[in-house]
Structures are given as C-alpha cells and as structure tokens.
Design a protein around this motif. Sequence first.
Motif, PDB file in Angstrom:
ATOM      1  N   ALA A 272      15.613  -7.080  -5.574  1.00  0.00           N
ATOM      2  CA  ALA A 272      14.422  -7.791  -6.054  1.00  0.00           C
ATOM      3  C   ALA A 272      13.724  -7.050  -7.193  1.00  0.00           C
ATOM      4  N   LEU A 273      14.498  -6.657  -8.182  1.00  0.00           N
ATOM      5  CA  LEU A 273      13.921  -5.940  -9.322  1.00  0.00           C
ATOM      6  C   LEU A 273      12.825  -6.730 -10.036  1.00  0.00           C
ATOM      7  N   PRO A 274      12.905  -8.077 -10.137  1.00  0.00           N
ATOM      8  CA  PRO A 274      11.800  -8.801 -10.776  1.00  0.00           C
ATOM      9  C   PRO A 274      10.457  -8.643 -10.060  1.00  0.00           C
ATOM     10  N   LEU A 275      10.491  -8.244  -8.785  1.00  0.00           N
ATOM     11  CA  LEU A 275       9.255  -7.996  -8.029  1.00  0.00           C
ATOM     12  C   LEU A 275       8.870  -6.519  -8.038  1.00  0.00           C
ATOM     13  N   GLY A 276       9.542  -5.740  -8.868  1.00  0.00           N
ATOM     14  CA  GLY A 276       9.274  -4.313  -8.919  1.00  0.00           C
ATOM     15  C   GLY A 276      10.247  -3.503  -8.094  1.00  0.00           C
ATOM     16  N   GLY A 277      11.107  -4.185  -7.352  1.00  0.00           N
ATOM     17  CA  GLY A 277      12.125  -3.512  -6.563  1.00  0.00           C
ATOM     18  C   GLY A 277      11.692  -3.231  -5.139  1.00  0.00           C
ATOM     19  N   VAL A 278      12.614  -3.448  -4.206  1.00  0.00           N
ATOM     20  CA  VAL A 278      12.417  -3.081  -2.801  1.00  0.00           C
ATOM     21  C   VAL A 278      13.717  -2.450  -2.307  1.00  0.00           C
ATOM     22  N   THR A 279      13.680  -1.925  -1.093  1.00  0.00           N
ATOM     23  CA  THR A 279      14.833  -1.247  -0.518  1.00  0.00           C
ATOM     24  C   THR A 279      16.045  -2.183  -0.456  1.00  0.00           C
ATOM     25  N   PRO A 280      17.199  -1.757  -0.964  1.00  0.00           N
ATOM     26  CA  PRO A 280      18.406  -2.594  -0.902  1.00  0.00           C
ATOM     27  C   PRO A 280      19.063  -2.527   0.469  1.00  0.00           C
TER      28      PRO A 280
ATOM     29  N   LEU B  37      16.088   3.245  -4.180  1.00  0.00           N
ATOM     30  CA  LEU B  37      14.666   2.948  -4.098  1.00  0.00           C
ATOM     31  C   LEU B  37      14.331   2.590  -2.654  1.00  0.00           C
ATOM     32  N   VAL B  38      13.385   3.309  -2.088  1.00  0.00           N
ATOM     33  CA  VAL B  38      12.922   3.014  -0.734  1.00  0.00           C
ATOM     34  C   VAL B  38      11.481   2.542  -0.842  1.00  0.00           C
ATOM     35  N   ARG B  39      11.315   1.245  -0.757  1.00  0.00           N
ATOM     36  CA  ARG B  39      10.012   0.613  -0.903  1.00  0.00           C
ATOM     37  C   ARG B  39       9.967  -0.562   0.073  1.00  0.00           C
TER      38      ARG B  39
END
Length: 237
Positions: free
Chosen positions: A30-38, A55-57
């Motif tokens: 979800a890079l368009p949302l700033g990115g979240v944990t894959p 990325l851990v978000r």
Amino acid sequence: MIAFELAVQDDHGIDVAARLGVDRVELCSALPLGGVTPSLGLIEAAAGAVPVHVLVRPRPGGFAYSAAEVVTTIRDVRHAIAAGAAGVVIGGLRDGRVDADLVERAVSAADGATVTFHRAFDMLADPVQAVEELIGLGVHRILTAGCPTVVADGLPGLRRLVDAAAGRLEIQAGGGVRPELIPALVATGVPAVHASAKVIVQDSGGLTLGSAAKGSETGRETTGEQIVLRIIEALRG
C-alpha cells in the motif's frame, strides 16, 4: 559509492531490483497510502532475491501508535527478521518527539539487524537533536527529505543532518527523488538515496471504490524499470 535503496511493493518491483542490482529494497504494501507492513509471503520472496529492509507500520495515517499497535509492530519486526529480512524500517512519534520506547523495543526485537527510522523523522521539531537520540537508541539509518515534504526543498537540511550524524549513522535522502535530482543530492554528502520510481499501470477487473460495478478499468502503482535505470545511471555518473 552512494547506495541506492528502491521502495517496492510487489513481485515486479522485487524482480526489477534484483535484475538491475540495486543495493537494497525497502519492502512495503500500500505504498500510495504511505506504506504498511507487507505479507510474510512477499518478504520471503524478496529475501530470496535481494537485500530487503521491511517497512513495519501497522496502519496508514499518523505515527502516534496505541499500546496495542506497538505490540503488533514489535511482533512484525520479529517475523520480518525470521523471514530473512536484512533489516526493518520503523518509526513512531509521541508528543512531537521520537517514541523512544517503540524504537528501543524495535531495535531489541531486530536482534542486530539494521534498523531504519522512516520519514516520521521529517515531522520532528528538532531533527538535529533527534539524530543524537536515535544514535543513542541504536538506530542505523534515517530516511529523510531534509525535513520538508520533498528532497528538492530539503538540500540544506540534508547537509546539516549529514554533518550532525558525522558518520555515526546513515542519512538516506528520500521523498520525491527523481533522476535529475541526483547530482544535487550527491552534493549534500548523503551516503544513500531512496526512491520508489513508481509508475501507474492499467489493471482491469477491479472494483471501483464505492461501487459494486465489476470489470472497471483501474490503475495501480508498480515499479518503473526505466526510472530505476535512470537513477542508477545518474548515481554511477
């Protein structure tokens, strides 16, 4: 030589990164949302192809996390490292300052793997003081635009941060990196740059948000191979 980190969010991006020989990837969803944990599946795919920093978000939005979200973050750090990640990318704020408890726990959970503090850094009131704090907490790298929104406006800030870090951690320039900006970024002294090199591709068969209609033509982001090539060429030049 300046390192190049490519932000990717799908198997195509992993393939581009591996074939073109980027130094590492930041893997997210979800890079368009700033990115979240894959997903773990995507982490495992990337870890088998290229050095991957996950990325851990736990969610999109702001960077002040609840106690439950912090617990989820720490669990995901452990899972990412166990799945083969070379490092993790984390960040959190508390009352406009670095969330030191989250960072300390994430560094511990990473168990020696590289920890990057992401662009939540650019929301801090005193970035130079934050550099010292993050060094003390064991962070290895900061991803920053120099504290504005995009690196094109942050060149003086990047120079100050490179000077403040003095080689004790890596200042990585990211946020609107384009091939034509590479010479100016190199001149700031940053040892690494980060870019998503994204393009929009048409993708049929999805649902339009807010509608039950099927078969609509939609677009999605993925990695633009030609943009990646141009960035690599600019860095090598």
